[in-house]
Write a protein that holds these residues in place. Structure first.
Motif, PDB file in Angstrom:
ATOM      1  N   GLY A 191       0.785  -1.224   0.000  1.00 56.23           N
ATOM      2  CA  GLY A 191       0.000   0.000   0.000  1.00 56.23           C
ATOM      3  C   GLY A 191       0.817   1.274   0.000  1.00 56.23           C
ATOM      4  N   THR A 192       2.121   1.166  -0.056  1.00 55.17           N
ATOM      5  CA  THR A 192       2.977   2.356  -0.065  1.00 55.17           C
ATOM      6  C   THR A 192       2.607   3.266  -1.234  1.00 55.17           C
ATOM      7  N   ASN A 193       2.532   4.572  -0.942  1.00 48.97           N
ATOM      8  CA  ASN A 193       2.273   5.546  -2.002  1.00 48.97           C
ATOM      9  C   ASN A 193       3.246   6.712  -1.851  1.00 48.97           C
ATOM     10  N   LEU A 194       3.269   7.591  -2.837  1.00 44.81           N
ATOM     11  CA  LEU A 194       4.242   8.688  -2.821  1.00 44.81           C
ATOM     12  C   LEU A 194       4.077   9.597  -1.610  1.00 44.81           C
ATOM     13  N   LEU A 195       2.838   9.955  -1.302  1.00 45.77           N
ATOM     14  CA  LEU A 195       2.608  10.804  -0.146  1.00 45.77           C
ATOM     15  C   LEU A 195       2.993  10.074   1.134  1.00 45.77           C
ATOM     16  N   GLY A 196       2.817   8.775   1.153  1.00 44.71           N
ATOM     17  CA  GLY A 196       3.230   7.962   2.297  1.00 44.71           C
ATOM     18  C   GLY A 196       4.736   7.978   2.507  1.00 44.71           C
ATOM     19  N   LEU A 197       5.499   8.052   1.436  1.00 46.57           N
ATOM     20  CA  LEU A 197       6.956   8.133   1.573  1.00 46.57           C
ATOM     21  C   LEU A 197       7.370   9.439   2.241  1.00 46.57           C
ATOM     22  N   VAL A 198       6.665  10.520   1.917  1.00 40.42           N
ATOM     23  CA  VAL A 198       6.942  11.802   2.571  1.00 40.42           C
ATOM     24  C   VAL A 198       6.555  11.698   4.048  1.00 40.42           C
ATOM     25  N   LYS A 199       5.405  11.098   4.320  1.00 37.36           N
ATOM     26  CA  LYS A 199       4.945  10.901   5.702  1.00 37.36           C
ATOM     27  C   LYS A 199       5.963  10.078   6.482  1.00 37.36           C
ATOM     28  N   HIS A 200       6.422   8.986   5.901  1.00 36.71           N
ATOM     29  CA  HIS A 200       7.420   8.121   6.541  1.00 36.71           C
ATOM     30  C   HIS A 200       8.703   8.900   6.836  1.00 36.71           C
ATOM     31  N   SER A 201       9.157   9.680   5.859  1.00 36.98           N
ATOM     32  CA  SER A 201      10.379  10.461   6.053  1.00 36.98           C
ATOM     33  C   SER A 201      10.203  11.487   7.163  1.00 36.98           C
ATOM     34  N   ALA A 202       9.048  12.120   7.212  1.00 36.53           N
ATOM     35  CA  ALA A 202       8.789  13.109   8.263  1.00 36.53           C
ATOM     36  C   ALA A 202       8.867  12.472   9.640  1.00 36.53           C
ATOM     37  N   VAL A 203       8.225  11.343   9.799  1.00 35.57           N
ATOM     38  CA  VAL A 203       8.178  10.671  11.101  1.00 35.57           C
ATOM     39  C   VAL A 203       9.566  10.246  11.550  1.00 35.57           C
ATOM     40  N   TRP A 204      10.292   9.591  10.666  1.00 38.65           N
ATOM     41  CA  TRP A 204      11.585   9.033  11.094  1.00 38.65           C
ATOM     42  C   TRP A 204      12.693  10.062  11.135  1.00 38.65           C
ATOM     43  N   LEU A 232       3.291  12.859  16.148  1.00 42.28           N
ATOM     44  CA  LEU A 232       3.744  12.029  15.038  1.00 42.28           C
ATOM     45  C   LEU A 232       2.958  10.720  15.071  1.00 42.28           C
ATOM     46  N   PRO A 233       2.064  10.519  14.116  1.00 41.27           N
ATOM     47  CA  PRO A 233       1.134   9.398  14.177  1.00 41.27           C
ATOM     48  C   PRO A 233       1.770   8.024  14.216  1.00 41.27           C
ATOM     49  N   ALA A 234       2.869   7.808  13.520  1.00 38.75           N
ATOM     50  CA  ALA A 234       3.437   6.462  13.471  1.00 38.75           C
ATOM     51  C   ALA A 234       3.947   5.998  14.829  1.00 38.75           C
ATOM     52  N   TRP A 235       4.274   6.911  15.701  1.00 40.58           N
ATOM     53  CA  TRP A 235       4.758   6.511  17.019  1.00 40.58           C
ATOM     54  C   TRP A 235       3.659   5.848  17.818  1.00 40.58           C
ATOM     55  N   ASP A 236       2.410   6.190  17.510  1.00 42.03           N
ATOM     56  CA  ASP A 236       1.272   5.616  18.217  1.00 42.03           C
ATOM     57  C   ASP A 236       0.704   4.406  17.488  1.00 42.03           C
ATOM     58  N   SER A 237       1.164   4.168  16.290  1.00 50.27           N
ATOM     59  CA  SER A 237       0.574   3.154  15.428  1.00 50.27           C
ATOM     60  C   SER A 237       0.814   1.745  15.940  1.00 50.27           C
ATOM     61  N   THR A 238      -0.200   0.926  15.782  1.00 43.55           N
ATOM     62  CA  THR A 238      -0.056  -0.484  16.143  1.00 43.55           C
ATOM     63  C   THR A 238       0.127  -1.335  14.893  1.00 43.55           C
ATOM     64  N   GLU A 239      -0.169  -0.765  13.722  1.00 43.32           N
ATOM     65  CA  GLU A 239      -0.043  -1.520  12.486  1.00 43.32           C
ATOM     66  C   GLU A 239       1.311  -1.261  11.838  1.00 43.32           C
ATOM     67  N   ARG A 240       2.073  -2.305  11.639  1.00 46.98           N
ATOM     68  CA  ARG A 240       3.402  -2.192  11.044  1.00 46.98           C
ATOM     69  C   ARG A 240       3.313  -1.600   9.632  1.00 46.98           C
ATOM     70  N   GLY A 241       4.128  -0.596   9.373  1.00 46.94           N
ATOM     71  CA  GLY A 241       4.192   0.010   8.054  1.00 46.94           C
ATOM     72  C   GLY A 241       3.121   1.039   7.775  1.00 46.94           C
ATOM     73  N   GLU A 242       2.299   1.349   8.763  1.00 49.16           N
ATOM     74  CA  GLU A 242       1.207   2.301   8.548  1.00 49.16           C
ATOM     75  C   GLU A 242       1.707   3.684   8.140  1.00 49.16           C
ATOM     76  N   ASP A 243       2.946   3.988   8.468  1.00 47.83           N
ATOM     77  CA  ASP A 243       3.490   5.293   8.095  1.00 47.83           C
ATOM     78  C   ASP A 243       3.913   5.351   6.631  1.00 47.83           C
ATOM     79  N   MET A 244       3.719   4.275   5.877  1.00 47.21           N
ATOM     80  CA  MET A 244       4.141   4.247   4.479  1.00 47.21           C
ATOM     81  C   MET A 244       3.024   4.620   3.505  1.00 47.21           C
ATOM     82  N   TRP A 245       1.856   4.957   4.026  1.00 50.03           N
ATOM     83  CA  TRP A 245       0.790   5.445   3.164  1.00 50.03           C
ATOM     84  C   TRP A 245       0.024   6.549   3.867  1.00 50.03           C
ATOM     85  N   ALA A 246      -0.554   7.408   3.057  1.00 50.20           N
ATOM     86  CA  ALA A 246      -1.364   8.502   3.590  1.00 50.20           C
ATOM     87  C   ALA A 246      -2.794   7.998   3.745  1.00 50.20           C
ATOM     88  N   THR A 247      -3.366   8.250   4.892  1.00 48.23           N
ATOM     89  CA  THR A 247      -4.746   7.826   5.123  1.00 48.23           C
ATOM     90  C   THR A 247      -5.706   8.855   4.538  1.00 48.23           C
TER      91      THR A 247
END
Length: 111
Positions: free
Chosen positions: A41-54, A71-86
């Motif tokens: 499910g990785t998308n381009l906007l998700g890559l920016v989101k992932h970069s921002a978080v990490w 930072l939403p991914a720090w609270d996430s329980t689903e692995r890789g959720e920061d790789m796509w924009a919701t």
């Protein structure tokens, strides 16, 4: 210890990489920036989101530059959720988070 030339060189590379990443969104529709490009499910906007978080996490811990917001991914329980924009995250929100994380770089006294 790393010298000033090396710091400047690495910093310039990081700025260039950040600009390149964001430029990939230029001219694309909402559908295109959110379209899944991998089986995960990785998308381009998700890559920016992932970069921002990490980047926020890394620079925050290494250079003692705490991120000013949530930072939403720090609270996430689903692995890789920061790789796509919701659906609830706007392009503007994600780009602002990336800017706050260091794109363009924040003024910091990094020694």
């Amino acid at each position: 210890m790393i010298d000033t030339f090396a710091k400047d060189y690495l910093h310039d590379d990081l700025i260039s990489i950040r600009r390149t990443l964001v430029s990939k969104l230029d001219g694309l529709s909402e559908f295109d920036v959110r379209r899944p490009l991998t089986a995960t499910g990785t998308n381009l906007l998700g890559l920016v989101k992932h970069s921002a978080v990490w980047e926020a996490r890394y620079f925050g811990e290494v250079f003692d530059l705490p991120f000013p917001g949530h930072l939403p991914a720090w609270d996430s329980t689903e692995r890789g959720e920061d790789m796509w924009a919701t659906q609830n995250e706007t392009r503007t929100e994600i780009l602002e988070r990336y800017q706050a994380a260091g794109y363009p770089p924040r003024a910091a006294n990094v020694s």
